[in-house]
Every structure is written in structure tokens, then in C-alpha cells.
Design an enzyme around this catalytic site. Structure first.
Site, PDB file in Angstrom:
ATOM      1  N   LYS A  33     -55.228 -83.262  15.256  1.00 53.36           N
ATOM      2  CA  LYS A  33     -55.118 -84.054  14.015  1.00 53.36           C
ATOM      3  C   LYS A  33     -54.250 -85.285  14.280  1.00 53.36           C
ATOM      4  O   LYS A  33     -53.126 -85.169  14.756  1.00 53.36           O
ATOM      5  CB  LYS A  33     -54.500 -83.205  12.903  1.00 53.36           C
ATOM      6  CG  LYS A  33     -54.327 -83.987  11.593  1.00 53.36           C
ATOM      7  CD  LYS A  33     -53.922 -83.087  10.447  1.00 53.36           C
ATOM      8  CE  LYS A  33     -52.431 -82.946  10.290  1.00 53.36           C
ATOM      9  NZ  LYS A  33     -51.751 -84.143   9.790  1.00 53.36           N
ATOM     10  N   ASP A  60     -56.515 -87.883   9.782  1.00 46.69           N
ATOM     11  CA  ASP A  60     -55.925 -87.528   8.480  1.00 46.69           C
ATOM     12  C   ASP A  60     -55.305 -88.775   7.841  1.00 46.69           C
ATOM     13  O   ASP A  60     -54.094 -88.973   7.891  1.00 46.69           O
ATOM     14  CB  ASP A  60     -54.864 -86.446   8.765  1.00 46.69           C
ATOM     15  CG  ASP A  60     -54.126 -85.968   7.536  1.00 46.69           C
ATOM     16  OD1 ASP A  60     -54.613 -86.202   6.419  1.00 46.69           O
ATOM     17  OD2 ASP A  60     -53.048 -85.359   7.706  1.00 46.69           O
ATOM     18  N   LYS A  62     -56.182 -89.792   4.550  1.00 45.83           N
ATOM     19  CA  LYS A  62     -56.128 -89.579   3.085  1.00 45.83           C
ATOM     20  C   LYS A  62     -56.394 -90.857   2.284  1.00 45.83           C
ATOM     21  O   LYS A  62     -55.541 -91.328   1.530  1.00 45.83           O
ATOM     22  CB  LYS A  62     -54.755 -89.022   2.674  1.00 45.83           C
ATOM     23  CG  LYS A  62     -54.393 -87.694   3.313  1.00 45.83           C
ATOM     24  CD  LYS A  62     -53.090 -87.140   2.737  1.00 45.83           C
ATOM     25  CE  LYS A  62     -52.669 -85.839   3.360  1.00 45.83           C
ATOM     26  NZ  LYS A  62     -52.128 -85.963   4.725  1.00 45.83           N
ATOM     27  N   ASP A  65     -58.743 -95.359  -2.873  1.00 45.17           N
ATOM     28  CA  ASP A  65     -58.889 -96.774  -3.234  1.00 45.17           C
ATOM     29  C   ASP A  65     -60.178 -96.891  -4.061  1.00 45.17           C
ATOM     30  O   ASP A  65     -60.778 -95.863  -4.415  1.00 45.17           O
ATOM     31  CB  ASP A  65     -58.966 -97.609  -1.931  1.00 45.17           C
ATOM     32  CG  ASP A  65     -58.427 -99.021  -2.114  1.00 45.17           C
ATOM     33  OD1 ASP A  65     -58.769 -99.655  -3.139  1.00 45.17           O
ATOM     34  OD2 ASP A  65     -57.680 -99.503  -1.245  1.00 45.17           O
ATOM     35  N   THR A 117     -48.839 -80.710  -1.330  1.00 47.70           N
ATOM     36  CA  THR A 117     -47.988 -79.518  -1.478  1.00 47.70           C
ATOM     37  C   THR A 117     -46.521 -79.901  -1.684  1.00 47.70           C
ATOM     38  O   THR A 117     -45.696 -79.056  -2.013  1.00 47.70           O
ATOM     39  CB  THR A 117     -48.121 -78.566  -0.268  1.00 47.70           C
ATOM     40  OG1 THR A 117     -48.020 -79.344   0.910  1.00 47.70           O
ATOM     41  CG2 THR A 117     -49.435 -77.835  -0.291  1.00 47.70           C
ATOM     42  N   ARG A 208     -45.499 -78.283  14.722  1.00 47.53           N
ATOM     43  CA  ARG A 208     -44.313 -78.003  15.544  1.00 47.53           C
ATOM     44  C   ARG A 208     -44.305 -76.683  16.316  1.00 47.53           C
ATOM     45  O   ARG A 208     -43.835 -76.679  17.462  1.00 47.53           O
ATOM     46  CB  ARG A 208     -43.056 -78.148  14.668  1.00 47.53           C
ATOM     47  CG  ARG A 208     -42.792 -79.609  14.330  1.00 47.53           C
ATOM     48  CD  ARG A 208     -41.922 -79.786  13.121  1.00 47.53           C
ATOM     49  NE  ARG A 208     -42.615 -79.382  11.891  1.00 47.53           N
ATOM     50  CZ  ARG A 208     -42.089 -79.434  10.685  1.00 47.53           C
ATOM     51  NH1 ARG A 208     -40.863 -79.880  10.533  1.00 47.53           N
ATOM     52  NH2 ARG A 208     -42.786 -79.062   9.620  1.00 47.53           N
TER      53      ARG A 208
HETATM   54  O1  C5P Z   1     -45.287 -78.978  12.088  1.00 43.92           O
HETATM   55  P1  C5P Z   1     -46.130 -78.384  10.981  1.00 43.92           P
HETATM   56  O2  C5P Z   1     -46.936 -77.186  11.432  1.00 43.92           O
HETATM   57  O3  C5P Z   1     -45.330 -78.120   9.723  1.00 43.92           O
HETATM   58  O4  C5P Z   1     -47.200 -79.542  10.663  1.00 43.92           O
HETATM   59  C1  C5P Z   1     -48.126 -79.439   9.614  1.00 43.92           C
HETATM   60  C2  C5P Z   1     -48.984 -80.667   9.552  1.00 43.92           C
HETATM   61  O5  C5P Z   1     -49.810 -80.566   8.410  1.00 43.92           O
HETATM   62  C3  C5P Z   1     -48.221 -81.981   9.405  1.00 43.92           C
HETATM   63  O6  C5P Z   1     -48.993 -82.996  10.056  1.00 43.92           O
HETATM   64  C4  C5P Z   1     -48.184 -82.212   7.919  1.00 43.92           C
HETATM   65  O7  C5P Z   1     -48.110 -83.559   7.576  1.00 43.92           O
HETATM   66  C5  C5P Z   1     -49.559 -81.656   7.520  1.00 43.92           C
HETATM   67  N1  C5P Z   1     -49.664 -81.226   6.136  1.00 43.92           N
HETATM   68  C6  C5P Z   1     -48.830 -80.278   5.552  1.00 43.92           C
HETATM   69  N2  C5P Z   1     -48.994 -79.925   4.250  1.00 43.92           N
HETATM   70  C7  C5P Z   1     -49.969 -80.476   3.529  1.00 43.92           C
HETATM   71  C8  C5P Z   1     -50.825 -81.423   4.091  1.00 43.92           C
HETATM   72  C9  C5P Z   1     -50.648 -81.778   5.419  1.00 43.92           C
HETATM   73  O8  C5P Z   1     -47.956 -79.747   6.218  1.00 43.92           O
HETATM   74  N3  C5P Z   1     -50.149 -80.094   2.291  1.00 43.92           N
END
Ligand code: C5P
Length: 228
Positions: A33, A60, A62, A65, A117, A208
Site C-alpha cells: 500500500k 491509497d 482517498k 472532489d 476510524t 509497523r
Molecule cells: O502500522 P499500522 O499497521 O498501524 O498501519 C496501518 C495502515 O493503515 C496505515 O497506513 C494507516 O494509515 C492505514 N489506515 C488505518 N486506519 C484506517 C485507514 C487506514 O490504520 N481506518
């Protein structure tokens, strides 16, 4: 090629760091992603480079517009050869249908974001939305399905409810995933990979726990094995 259910979030601030990670993994092990930060620094040529390495890329960005602008943006994304991209469902039916028109001549999948979220009930009220957050998520997901979206991004905690209210082939792409024993970081409502898949997730977005692992390949293999 195997259809890996794991989408690794390449949340790096530079192309060099991202490439260092990409060189350690394979398209069979994971999809990738690319979000707003990396796209803004590394640009579309970087996306093409990753696609050329054989990875399925979820771009991603999003989009939100007017319909014509979103249609053209989605067309440009599809021309990069990405596997999946997304728009905000709050842009409405006409915008989502225009977005779909933009990717129509490609195999790029198009999904929608319902409610971020990071937003709670008070945040919704402040922007004039009185509805209960969960109901708002279900309503926007249903609108997305009626507007020809292939799926939505949602919390794994919302998956069971959405599965009850949406067509069976609708994609549910879920972040907030944490393998047992890994740090939750700033994610509040987390689920393990196996539980999220059992609940009905189509794909898991994981950042992460994999990107900051000492051995990304080993961690990915462990998570994949947990999903078998
Ligand atoms: O590091 P981690 O596993 O928390 O990363 C989650 C990824 O998913 C990040 O790129 C974050 O921006 C994305 N994301 C999220 N919650 C959402 C939408 C996207 O954590 N509702």
C-alpha cells in the site's frame, strides 16, 4: 501468482527507505500500500517502479472532489497499473460512479472509505452528522455497493456487521491488525490477522508490525502461516 491477503503499508517518508523494504519481500508474500506521504514525495514513477517489480499495489489516495475531477484522477491511477485505489464514500453516489467510470477500462479495483476510524461520535456531530457512527458506516458501505464500488476500507471490528448487510463478494479491506504479541502503537481497536479473516475480512492492511520487524520476511511468513 498466489493471492496474498496481506497488504503491507509502505509508510516511509522517502523512496530510499521504501525501496530498501521492497527489496526484502516478494509479490507472492504480500501486496503493497502506497499512501499520501510516500506518493507525494516519491511520485507516480515510483508507483510504476513497484508495479514493474510485479507487486500488486493499493494506491491509497482517498479521492474526494467533484465527479469529473475524481473520474480523471482515477483514470490516471488506473494507467499506472495499480491493483486497487480508493475514494471517500462521503463524496456521494455521483462521485463514486464517476470514479468507477475512470477505472472501467482497466483491472484496477475501486473501494471506498466510509467513516475515518480517527473520527468519533462528537467529531461527526461537529460536521453536522447526527447518526450513530456504526449506522453511518453501514449506510455509507451500502451506498458504496449501490454505486458500483468493489468494496470498502473498514475496521476489522465492523466486518461481521458489514458482511450481514452487503453482497457476499463485496471486498472488506481492514487495517488495525496486530499479530498476537506485537505492539498496538496508536491503533485502538485491533484484531489479530486470523480473527480478522475469520470475521470476514478480504484483505489485511498491516504496517509497523512488519515494516519495523527485524526480519520482515519471517514476520510475513508467520502471519501467512497463521492464515492457512
Ligand atoms: O502500522 P499500522 O499497521 O498501524 O498501519 C496501518 C495502515 O493503515 C496505515 O497506513 C494507516 O494509515 C492505514 N489506515 C488505518 N486506519 C484506517 C485507514 C487506514 O490504520 N481506518
Amino acid at each position: 501468482m498466489t493471492d496474498s491477503k496481506i497488504i503491507v503499508a509502505l509508510d516511509y517518508s522517502s523512496e530510499a527507505q521504501a525501496i530498501e523494504f521492497v527489496n526484502k519481500v516478494t509479490p507472492e508474500l504480500c501486496k503493497l500500500k502506497i499512501g499520501k506521504e510516500l506518493f507525494t514525495t516519491a511520485g507516480p514513477r515510483f508507483v510504476e517502479k513497484i508495479v514493474a517489480k510485479g507487486f500488486a499495489v493499493f494506491l491509497d489516495l482517498k479521492f474526494h472532489d467533484i465527479p469529473n475531477t475524481v473520474m480523471k484522477a482515477c483514470q490516471a491511477v488506473a494507467e499506472l497499473g495499480v491493483w486497487m485505489t480508493n475514494v471517500h464514500a462521503l463524496g456521494g453516489r455521483a462521485m463514486m460512479q464517476a470514479a468507477k467510470e475512470g477505472v472501467n477500462h482497466s483491472s484496477t479495483k475501486l473501494i471506498a472509505v466510509t467513516v475515518l476510524t480517527s473520527m468519533g461520535q462528537d467529531d461527526l456531530r461537529e460536521i453536522g452528522i447526527q447518526m450513530d457512527v456504526t449506522q453511518q458506516v453501514v449506510n455509507l458501505a451500502q451506498l458504496a455497493a449501490q454505486s458500483d464500488m468493489d468494496g470498502v476500507v473498514c475496521s476489522a471490528k465492523e466486518v461481521s456487521l458489514l458482511r450481514e448487510n452487503l453482497p457476499g463478494d463485496f471486498l472488506l479491506v481492514t487495517p488495525g491488525i496486530r499479530p498476537a504479541g506485537s505492539s498496538s502503537g496508536d491503533q485502538k481497536r485491533i484484531m489479530t490477522p486470523a480473527d480478522a479473516m475469520k470475521a470476514g475480512s478480504s484483505y489485511l492492511v498491516i504496517g509497523r508490525p512488519i515494516t519495523q520487524s527485524d526480519s520482515p520476511i519471517k514476520t510475513l511468513e508467520m502471519i501467512s502461516a497463521e492464515l492457512l
